[in-house]
Each structure stands twice: as C-alpha cells, then as structure tokens.
Design an enzyme around this catalytic site. Structure first.
Site, PDB file in Angstrom:
ATOM      1  CE  LYS A 158      -2.220  -1.048   3.853  1.00 51.05           C
ATOM      2  NZ  LYS A 158      -1.632  -2.351   4.240  1.00 51.05           N
TER       3      LYS A 158
ATOM      4  NE  ARG B  55      -4.372  -1.244  10.084  1.00 48.41           N
ATOM      5  CZ  ARG B  55      -3.286  -0.676   9.546  1.00 48.41           C
ATOM      6  NH1 ARG B  55      -3.332   0.531   9.065  1.00 48.41           N
ATOM      7  NH2 ARG B  55      -2.158  -1.352   9.481  1.00 48.41           N
TER       8      ARG B  55
ATOM      9  NE  ARG C 218       7.954  -2.681   6.293  1.00 47.90           N
ATOM     10  CZ  ARG C 218       6.635  -2.463   6.239  1.00 47.90           C
ATOM     11  NH1 ARG C 218       6.091  -1.955   5.150  1.00 47.90           N
ATOM     12  NH2 ARG C 218       5.855  -2.775   7.236  1.00 47.90           N
TER      13      ARG C 218
ATOM     14  NE  ARG D 198       6.128  -0.428  10.423  1.00 46.24           N
ATOM     15  CZ  ARG D 198       4.985  -0.458   9.747  1.00 46.24           C
ATOM     16  NH1 ARG D 198       4.923   0.000   8.518  1.00 46.24           N
ATOM     17  NH2 ARG D 198       3.893  -0.953  10.289  1.00 46.24           N
TER      18      ARG D 198
ATOM     19  NE  ARG E 234       2.130  -4.801  11.339  1.00 51.10           N
ATOM     20  CZ  ARG E 234       3.263  -4.666  10.652  1.00 51.10           C
ATOM     21  NH1 ARG E 234       4.382  -5.265  11.060  1.00 51.10           N
ATOM     22  NH2 ARG E 234       3.284  -3.958   9.558  1.00 51.10           N
TER      23      ARG E 234
HETATM   24  P1  AMP Z   1       0.708   0.621   9.228  1.00 46.35           P
HETATM   25  O1  AMP Z   1       1.891   1.498   9.058  1.00 46.35           O
HETATM   26  O2  AMP Z   1      -0.452   1.017   8.371  1.00 46.35           O
HETATM   27  O3  AMP Z   1       1.050  -0.837   9.096  1.00 46.35           O
HETATM   28  O4  AMP Z   1       0.209   0.818  10.739  1.00 46.35           O
HETATM   29  C1  AMP Z   1       1.041   0.525  11.833  1.00 46.35           C
HETATM   30  C2  AMP Z   1       0.211   0.392  13.115  1.00 46.35           C
HETATM   31  O5  AMP Z   1      -0.447   1.636  13.404  1.00 46.35           O
HETATM   32  C3  AMP Z   1      -0.914  -0.628  13.055  1.00 46.35           C
HETATM   33  O6  AMP Z   1      -0.475  -1.949  13.327  1.00 46.35           O
HETATM   34  C4  AMP Z   1      -1.842  -0.089  14.145  1.00 46.35           C
HETATM   35  O7  AMP Z   1      -1.338  -0.354  15.426  1.00 46.35           O
HETATM   36  C5  AMP Z   1      -1.745   1.406  13.920  1.00 46.35           C
HETATM   37  N1  AMP Z   1      -2.728   1.885  12.919  1.00 46.35           N
HETATM   38  C6  AMP Z   1      -2.450   2.443  11.711  1.00 46.35           C
HETATM   39  N2  AMP Z   1      -3.566   2.783  11.060  1.00 46.35           N
HETATM   40  C7  AMP Z   1      -4.600   2.419  11.879  1.00 46.35           C
HETATM   41  C8  AMP Z   1      -6.015   2.486  11.761  1.00 46.35           C
HETATM   42  N3  AMP Z   1      -6.609   2.995  10.673  1.00 46.35           N
HETATM   43  N4  AMP Z   1      -6.757   2.015  12.802  1.00 46.35           N
HETATM   44  C9  AMP Z   1      -6.175   1.518  13.916  1.00 46.35           C
HETATM   45  N5  AMP Z   1      -4.855   1.392  14.074  1.00 46.35           N
HETATM   46  C10 AMP Z   1      -4.053   1.848  13.070  1.00 46.35           C
END
Ligand code: AMP
Length: 192
Positions: free
Chosen positions: A13, A88, A127, A139, A150
């Site tokens: 994404k 999400r 990554r 990360r 996740r």
């Molecule tokens: P990402 O970078 O999109 O993989 O997001 C990293 C982490 O941020 C996720 O595993 C969640 O803990 C939190 N997070 C990001 N976007 C959301 C969302 N829309 N709703 C809830 N938690 C989020």
C-alpha cells in the site's frame, strides 16, 4: 479523486501510494505514518498508542478518525487523497464516508491489493532486515510476533471492508503479487 488502498500489512500500500503521489499529485494519508510520527516525537497521544502499535493491535477508532479529520479539514490544492492503512474497521469506514460527505466529496475507488500470507511475511521481515543493513532501525512491529497479531487484526477487523466496499460498488481488486511496476499498471488501469 479520492481512493482507498486496502490490503494486509506488506501488501504494498505504502509503495503504491508513493507512486500515486509522484505521478498524480495526490496526497497520501497514512495513519500508520502519522501514529509513528506521534510516537517518535513523544506526544501524549504517541505515548498512549506506542505499546498497542508495537504489539500489532489496532489503536482506537477515535484516535485515527481524529487524525484523518484534521488532514481533510486542512484542505489544499491537489489531485485527491490516497487513504493508506485507513479505514481499518467498519466504524472507520462509516466515519470516512461521513467526513467526505460533509466536505462535499466522494470516494472514487477502494482498491484491494490481493496477496498471500507467505509473501507478506517474506516482505515484512525483508523490510526489517533491509532497514538494519542500511544502518537504521527496523519498525518496532516488523517482527514475527507482532506480524501475527497484525495479520489477525487484518482478517478480523479490516477484511470485512472488502465486502463493505463491494456492496457500495466502490471495490476493485488488483493482483498485488507482481512487480511494483506491474501493480502500478493495474492500479492505473482502475483509475483510468
Ligand atoms: P501501518 O503502518 O499502516 O502498518 O500501521 C502501523 C500500526 O499503526 C498498526 O499496526 C496499528 O497499530 C496502527 N494503525 C495504523 N492505522 C490504523 C487504523 N486505521 N486504525 C487503527 N490502528 C491503526
């Protein structure tokens, strides 16, 4: 044009969002990036979400909807928003629909990047290894244990959005397994 990129962690994404930013002057709204920024800068909110994020669980709807609201209200002149990692949950999807409607805007496409779990694990652990090899830090949630959480969060809370956007007539699914350029071309095909 406003679009959502949907898909599990590691589906690509962020990479594809960046290509749309470069090619179409769109604005990427990644709630993950916003939350990591809050964590790094040590804001109250950042401290609140740190443990939840590191574990791999979702932070509350209220927090991420607030972050998105701020960005949408800031406006600006651009080719539209790319929602990356948001919504999400179904509650977030409803909230996004309402926010866009309030602003007289619409959602044009929800694009699902289809991949399989083996690739996700490979990409995410790859990554993490790359970040370390480059002298940086991986990360905090790019490890096998958090990745399991996740993925489960994705299947339980986020994958229902595929049905939701399908029912609304907004869903397009593209094969996310090809090269970055192939996936980019499939997305361009959807956007026209
Ligand atoms: P990402 O970078 O999109 O993989 O997001 C990293 C982490 O941020 C996720 O595993 C969640 O803990 C939190 N997070 C990001 N976007 C959301 C969302 N829309 N709703 C809830 N938690 C989020």
């Amino acid at each position: 044009m406003n679009i959502i990129l949907l898909g599990p962690p590691g589906a690509g994404k962020g990479t594809q969002a960046q290509k749309l930013v470069d090619g179409r002057n769109m604005v990427q709204l990644s709630t993950g990036d916003m939350l990591r920024e809050a964590k790094t800068s040590g804001t109250e909110m950042g401290k609140m979400v740190a443990a939840v994020m590191d574990r791999g669980d979702l932070v509350t709807d209220e927090i991420v909807i607030g972050l998105i609201r701020e960005k949408l209200e800031a406006g600006g002149d651009h080719g539209g928003f790319i929602f990356d990692g948001f919504p999400r949950t179904l509650a977030q999807a409803d909230a996004l629909g309402e926010l866009l409607a309030e602003m007289g805007q619409t959602l044009d496409h929800a694009i699902e990047l289809q991949v399989n779990d083996d690739i996700l694990v490979e990409r995410i652990l790859g990554r993490a290894a790359e970040a370390v090899a480059a002298g940086g830090k991986a990360r905090a949630d790019d490890n096998e244990e958090s990745l399991k959480v996740r993925l489960m969060a994705y299947y339980k809370q986020t994958s229902p959005l595929i049905g939701y956007y399908h029912a609304k007539g907004d869903l397009s699914s593209v094969d996310g397994l090809g090269t970055m350029d192939e996936v980019e071309a499939s997305i361009a095909n959807v956007l026209g």
